[in-house]
Enzyme design. Structure first.
Site, PDB file in Angstrom:
ATOM      1  CG  HIS B  57       9.609   3.255   0.757  1.00  0.00           C
ATOM      2  ND1 HIS B  57       9.234   2.614  -0.390  1.00  0.00           N
ATOM      3  CD2 HIS B  57       8.629   4.157   1.025  1.00  0.00           C
ATOM      4  CE1 HIS B  57       8.071   3.110  -0.809  1.00  0.00           C
ATOM      5  NE2 HIS B  57       7.683   4.049   0.037  1.00  0.00           N
ATOM      6  CG  HIS B 219       4.429   4.133  -3.197  1.00  0.00           C
ATOM      7  ND1 HIS B 219       4.907   5.288  -3.783  1.00  0.00           N
ATOM      8  CD2 HIS B 219       4.864   4.134  -1.924  1.00  0.00           C
ATOM      9  CE1 HIS B 219       5.598   5.963  -2.871  1.00  0.00           C
ATOM     10  NE2 HIS B 219       5.594   5.288  -1.742  1.00  0.00           N
TER      11      HIS B 219
END
Lengths: 332, 332
Positions: B57, B219
């Protein structure tokens, strides 16, 4: 094409609307719709800095306008040169009576349009001097520097030139600092996927899955070799070998810029940087100024570019001087 | 898979090697290989700030460690929670005798591991209080906030909490500032392509070309609707409708964060921002603090997230306080 756009032919202007709304503290509109200038102007007249280039490389080029960097930018359509009129308007916006340094990259369209704009500015009584970045050492042999393209090394050229202008230097001194930066800079890219210009709707070049194009240009220009995709460590070695074979960095302090081309995850840019750092130190080269991120992109191309600049005391000072912009900020 | 990696199972550690080499002025290694702490510590003992989460991320999470932000970070494998031991070690690194605020996102693994780590820290005599971000308003109905995930709103939570800690506030006050931030924050994402975890080698979800997934998680968790890909202006309308239907922002000053999910060109994030800005102002909502860029990504996923935070005078002051990190720097 799954992208965040409206009319594919209006991506550039739609984007500029958002840039101006998001950053009124940094950038303001001008009378020319494809020219922005810095929202911040110092009280003292300084040499004006201008750059320009096609859209799709963000944060380049408009992301490097601000205090300590460029004063105005000419903006082209995606992957296309700004017009001569745009460059001319940018010169007028940047001019504060001490002349203008136009620092841009070596592409045919930009060269032609800057040249015309310089003549137009001369009629206004504005002296414009240019430095044409040609840091991409994969784009032509060493004895043909005039055929080499400008790529991410331009960022360091703007930073050094902008800092010198902010110091109050005259036009010749600003040009000298920018030229010294680019003369001491080499870059190379590796492409892992193609990218799609919205108005075209499909990629205008191809990189086969499982292959990488070494030396690819920022618009997908052909590189020097298509190889099976190598581990990051080998990529680092290939890129360094080309750069270090082109200019002697031994024993030097260097600025290192690892830029993603758009779609490469940031964590992977750091994987590459780790190898670059280790390999440089093993060769008695010290990475003393380091940038890792998406500094100069090609839409959603996957891949990376590596830029190395030899630093003397002056360039080191100029790179560390305060600056503020979308793409690069240095605390004072 | 055409990516800049070595062994796909070692991407996280290879990346950390590069991060530490590139940013010794910001981040230092600790005895725990998956915990980094800020290289800068003020002379005065302050409340310690910790966050943590899976890799992939970036710049979240480690990119928000530094002065005015977090003090230590626990790092998981790609898209996986850090271990309880990692969080515990991060608490110990961050602790300066005034307690630790652990500010993280609402995911099952993180919740479990933070809970265990808090108990371990209690045995060390370290008081840890937590705020669990749940800003993703597409991830569960409004009456089930405990099932909502934390996404890019976490950045504003870290910024406010970090600034409050830097002001010398006690643990309860830091927690209050962080909680107030996230309680006043809503986010939503739109996914335009899947992403591939290197160790898996292929996407574990699918977004068909020509479609977009509204409300997708960081995700690839399923969103609330799969629709034909809409123009950017419609995307902005869909995202805003969901957020503004969840919390009343009318008449407020707001922070707006438009983050790319990895592969979306920066110019397109600005296209979206332009519409968001215009639509907010038309509804008497003032975007007074604006961030546009790749602040919280999902590897090379294409897509965007939008985050809105209602600002009172305190939150406005805390967001504008000085900070320095890979992901977010605010000049002093």
């Amino acid at each position: 094409m799954n992208r965040v756009i409206n009319d594919p032919d209006r991506v550039t202007e739609d984007s500029l609307t958002g840039v101006l709304a998001a950053h009124p503290d940094l950038l303001v509109a001008t009378d020319h719709p494809r020219v922005l200038r810095s929202a911040v102007r110092s009280g003292e007249p300084r040499v004006g800095l201008v750059t320009g280039g096609g859209s799709g490389h963000e944060p380049a080029f408009l992301g490097y306008v601000g205090p300590g960097l460029c004063d105005a930018v000419a903006i082209g359509e995606v992957f296309a040169s700004p017009t001569a009129k745009s460059f001319h308007a940018a010169f007028r916006e940047a001019d504060q009576g001490r002349g203008v340094a136009c620092l841009y990259g070596n592409y045919a369209g930009d060269n032609m349009n800057v040249k015309m704009a310089v003549k137009l500015a001369a009629k206004d009584g504005i002296r414009v001097e240019t430095v044409v970045a040609n840091d991409d050492c994969a784009s032509a042999p060493r004895d043909q520097p005039e055929h080499r393209r400008g790529v991410a090394g331009e960022i360091l050229m703007w930073k050094a030139g902008g800092a010198r202008a902010a110091e109050g230097a005259d036009l010749d001194a600003v040009i000298d600092a920018a030229r010294k930066t680019i003369d001491n800079t080499r870059s190379i890219g590796i492409g892992l996927s193609a990218c799609t210009i919205p108005a075209n709707g499909k990629p205008n070049f191809t990189i086969e899955p499982g292959t990488m194009e070494v030396g690819i240009g920022h618009h997908g220009e052909h590189g020097i070799a298509v190889l099976p995709t190598a581990p990051a460590k080998e990529m680092a070695g290939i890129m360094l070998e080309k750069i270090l074979g082109d200019l002697d960095y031994t024993g030097e302090n260097v600025a290192v810029l690892v830029s993603g081309l758009g779609a490469t995850p940031l964590m992977e840019l750091y994987v590459l940087y780790g190898h670059i750092d280790e390999m440089l130190r093993a060769r008695n080269i010290t990475p003393s100024y380091r940038l890792v991120g998406n500094y100069f992109t090609s839409l959603e191309m996957m891949g990376v570019s590596l830029t190395l600049t030899r630093l003397d005391a002056e360039l080191d000072r100029l790179l560390r001087a305060p600056a503020r912009s979308i793409g690069l900020s240095v605390a004072g």
